[in-house]
Design an enzyme around this catalytic site. Structure first.
Site, PDB file in Angstrom:
ATOM      1  N   ASP A 147       0.863  -1.160   0.000  1.00 33.81           N
ATOM      2  CA  ASP A 147       0.000   0.000   0.000  1.00 33.81           C
ATOM      3  C   ASP A 147       0.914   1.228   0.000  1.00 33.81           C
ATOM      4  O   ASP A 147       2.134   1.124   0.091  1.00 33.81           O
ATOM      5  CB  ASP A 147      -0.940  -0.032   1.221  1.00 33.81           C
ATOM      6  CG  ASP A 147      -2.156   0.853   1.004  1.00 33.81           C
ATOM      7  OD1 ASP A 147      -3.202   0.603   1.634  1.00 33.81           O
ATOM      8  OD2 ASP A 147      -2.079   1.781   0.177  1.00 33.81           O
TER       9      ASP A 147
HETATM   10  C1  GLC Z   1      -4.272   4.297  -0.115  1.00 28.63           C
HETATM   11  C2  GLC Z   1      -5.190   3.146   0.209  1.00 28.63           C
HETATM   12  C3  GLC Z   1      -5.258   2.111  -0.871  1.00 28.63           C
HETATM   13  C4  GLC Z   1      -5.124   2.791  -2.220  1.00 28.63           C
HETATM   14  C5  GLC Z   1      -3.714   3.334  -2.307  1.00 28.63           C
HETATM   15  C6  GLC Z   1      -3.463   4.069  -3.629  1.00 28.63           C
HETATM   16  O1  GLC Z   1      -3.563   4.689   1.016  1.00 28.63           O
HETATM   17  O2  GLC Z   1      -4.989   2.469   1.446  1.00 28.63           O
HETATM   18  O3  GLC Z   1      -6.506   1.417  -0.718  1.00 28.63           O
HETATM   19  O4  GLC Z   1      -5.358   1.857  -3.254  1.00 28.63           O
HETATM   20  O5  GLC Z   1      -3.405   4.195  -1.221  1.00 28.63           O
HETATM   21  O6  GLC Z   1      -4.247   5.219  -3.707  1.00 28.63           O
END
Ligand code: GLC
Length: 737
Positions: A275
């Site tokens: 993430d």
């Molecule tokens: C965010 C979220 C994730 C998302 C990623 C990209 O922090 O936790 O669900 O896909 O970053 O935006």
């Protein structure tokens, strides 16, 4: 009817084709890998957020230091990113272009919690397909969806983004979205799905986002992992690790889940991405000393691509040279990345036709699909007979969500343009020109007012009052957890003032979670819960309120009476003292003597039951279940249970019921839930119509992980329910030998 021989030949050809295409892909990867320097391999493992000028990234692209970009949606810029990567780098490897396309791209569907409320996987797949058509037309080939995190605590703002509290419903929605995004066959409209956040993110303690979780092995295996296993089996091309630590081990550095389970048990051959900076956050967790340390831990645990920590691009070469990371580990990661790029056909065609992308966006059939989904996602929670409304009347429209084109889209609707949103007010003005008066009362959901004289006066002039209440979009979603789930601001006071006028009051709630609306229910003659319904929420809600469409949504999560009951969910264990309707607070005498004999598991002040259970939802008609029976009363492990029942529409309206089948394993090697959803079916019946239905459940679906850590069906006595929600019905016994 095909002859068996024809089918056999077709099957063999298909197998040959699929094997050969798999072999071709692996050969292509081998050949490319053999040409790559270590630096170029590591470059593929680096994902960067790419808003702004393409020129800022040109040098890194030419050096092959970027394998994927996210957050660029301009098709012209995306083509330029690809052009530099493909024509100006040594090996010309195309980029994976990613975006959070969570519930639609430009055409925004109900939030995922609303999609789950439809209990309609086919419709949800259709919506995911629409999202893929719109997003891939603009060059986006990877979405960070579906979110499969089981959520049992509505304080957690990200409950909005998932499919609720039930593993079976979650798994059904996962398959639907993966098939929708990726397509049943891969082509230029395929968008790689990403099952996330692996794993257990929704169990954040206290519902506080990013918080630690403590999920013991049985719960992990029997509740939190199954939807992800279903996603892998459905062919998800990618997976994202979660921010949380589980029992002290952050998922992004967790070898057990990323290798032992995901790769070795499930055979996942897709790409694992972190993430956003979740690798770097392992330093905050106290799981790594610095960026080099967490990079080593993540890659050795099984992470293939780093989103925004820059840990791989900065330290992996040095880690390989020192022997802390084997080059074979890097090769495996790059294989997984290249496999996705090859499956998506990016090497053959990395570019998009910008002109052709325009008419795809907001296509009429897309808007119609989003409207139908919003109609099915709405849950009728109360109706004293005021609904469906008849004819056009003097209508007062009020409330902060009546004309809120941005908030109606809900969380994670980055690319939904509010100018395209059709709000309830707009839809009503179009359907009933000249009969609608709009007095919002409150500017937004957190707004306060002492008096509502203007709204009350308008209510007195009206024949019916429609109050659109709920949450602004920003009050749910990532990092937006709440400790108080009541309607914010003066919304409850507004509703109370409207009720006092004596006019019929219909409340519609748009929210990212199940709010605690018990105190508001008496002030509404009817209440329709639509979560955040998306671009076409207005026309959908008007069709529902006037009965053009009969509500069929069911609660995908438990609705609490008060936030103090959290966490509360239907598939809980029985405990040693199951609630049996005990003494409540007001019945306790002053100086009552202390006793616990016979007491059970409940709250003195709020009892043990929620406001609305999982799977609940009313209709304008009524349904009756009868003649519920099983084809046998004893089964073997390899058998399939056939459940027969008659469903009758006993009311005056045609309608659709979500018939649900629950099972309880009465005695196990570990305590088993009081019931678990094992099947559901949407059944549409004309007024007065009866239908005999059969649902099949393989006995193997009743397997669970017990004390020995193995998944199996344990013989014994079971019970089965067929009902319209998780709290209704009479159990039918059966046994497994
Ligand atoms: C965010 C979220 C994730 C998302 C990623 C990209 O922090 O936790 O669900 O896909 O970053 O935006």
């Amino acid at each position: 009817m095909h002859s068996f021989r024809t089918l056999l030949v077709a099957f063999a050809a298909g197998l040959l084709l699929s094997c050969s295409s798999q072999d071709v892909t692996e050969k292509q990867i081998d050949q490319l890998l053999a040409k790559m320097t270590l630096a170029e391999k590591i470059g593929q493992m680096n994902q960067v957020s790419a808003g702004g000028d393409v020129a800022n990234y040109a040098e890194a692209l030419r050096k092959g230091q970027i394998g994927s970009i996210l957050n660029e949606v301009d098709p012209v810029k995306i083509n330029e990113f690809q052009r530099i990567a493909v024509t100006e780098s040594r090996l010309g490897i195309p980029l994976l272009v990613a975006r959070d396309v969570i519930h639609g791209f430009h055409t925004v569907y109900p939030i995922p919690l609303g999609l789950a409320a439809t209990f309609d996987p086919a419709l949800v797949e259709e919506g995911a397909r629409v999202a893929a058509l719109e997003a891939t037309a603009q060059g986006i080939r990877w979405t960070f969806s579906p979110m499969l995190d089981i959520a049992r605590d509505p304080r957690w703002g990200r409950m909005a983004e998932g499919s609720g509290e039930d593993p079976y419903l979650d798994a059904c929605m996962a398959e639907a979205m993966i098939y929708g995004y990726q397509g049943r066959t891969a082509d230029s409209t395929s968008m790689a799905a990403c099952i996330k956040h692996f794993v257990g993110y929704g169990a954040a303690e206290g519902g506080r986002d990013y918080n630690s979780t403590l999920i013991p092995e049985h719960l992990l295996r029997n509740v939190y992992l199954p939807p992800f296993e279903a996603g892998v089996q459905a062919g998800a091309m990618t997976l994202m690790t979660s921010f949380n630590d589980n029992d002290g081990v952050p998922s992004t550095g967790n070898t057990y889940i990323l290798k032992d389970i995901l790769r070795n048990e499930w055979g996942f051959d897709g790409l694992v991405v972190t993430d956003w900076n979740s690798m770097g956050e392992m330093i905050n967790h106290g799981f790594g000393a610095d960026r080099k340390d967490v990079a080593e831990k993540a890659v050795n645990a099984g992470v293939d691509m780093d989103m925004m920590t820059m840990g791989f691009i900065s330290h992996l070469e040095e880690l390989v040279k020192s022997g802390a990371v084997k080059e074979k580990t890097i090769d495996n990661a790059v294989r997984n990345i290249l496999r996705v790029k090859i499956k998506l056909g990016l090497f053959e065609n990395p570019y998009i036709d910008v002109e052709a992308s325009k008419p795809v966006q907001y296509a009429p059939e897309h808007l119609a699909s989003a409207q139908k989904t919003a109609e099915e996602a709405a849950i009728l929670l109360k109706n004293n007979g005021v609904l469906p409304l008849k004819g056009s009347r003097r209508i007062l429209v009020t409330g902060p969500l009546a004309d809120a084109p941005h908030d109606q889209l809900g969380t994670w609707a980055f690319d939904g343009e509010k100018a395209h949103t059709v709000t309830p007010l707009k839809a009503l003005q179009e359907r009933f020109p000249g009969q609608v008066e709009f007095v919002p009362g409150l500017r937004y959901s957190r707004d306060y007012r002492d008096r509502f004289d203007d709204v009350v006066a308008a209510a007195r002039r009206a024949d019916v009052v429609l109050a659109f209440l709920g949450e602004e979009a920003i009050l749910s979603g990532e990092a937006h957890s709440l400790a108080d789930l009541n309607l914010k601001g003066s919304q409850s006071e507004l509703l109370s003032a409207l009720k006092a006028t004596g006019k019929p009051v219909v409340a519609v709630v748009m929210a990212g979670r199940p709010l605690t609306i018990e105190r508001d229910l008496p002030n509404a003659d009817a209440l329709l819960y639509s979560f955040h319904p998306g671009t076409m929420g207005g026309p959908a809600l008007v069709n529902l309120l006037w009965g053009d469409v009969n509500p069929s949504g069911k609660t995908p999560v438990t609705f609490l009476r008060t936030v103090g009951q959290a966490p509360m969910y239907y598939n809980h264990n029985m405990t040693g003292r199951p609630y049996s309707g005990e003494l409540l607070l007001d019945a306790i005498q002053p100086e009552a003597g202390q006793t616990s004999l016979g007491n059970t598991s409940y709250y003195l002040d709020y009892g043990a039951y929620p406001l609305f259970p999982f799977g609940y939802g009313l209709s304008y008609t009524s349904f009756a279940y009868s003649a519920i029976g099983l084809d046998k009363d004893t089964y073997k492990v390899d058998d399939t249970i056939t459940v027969n029942f008659i469903l009758t529409n006993t009311g005056a309206y045609d309608g659709t019921e979500v018939a649900q089948v629950y099972v309880r394993d009465l005695v196990g090697s570990i305590a088993r839930p009081v019931k678990e959803l094992k099947a559901f079916e949407r059944v549409s019946l004309k007024a007065g119509e009866s239908r005999t239905l059969s649902v099949k459940i393989p006995v193997k679906e009743l397997a669970f992980y017990g004390l020995d850590g193995k998944k199996k069906v344990e013989p014994g006595d079971f019970q089965l329910w067929v009902a319209g929600d998780s709290a209704s019905g009479t159990p039918v016994p059966f046994a497994i030998h």
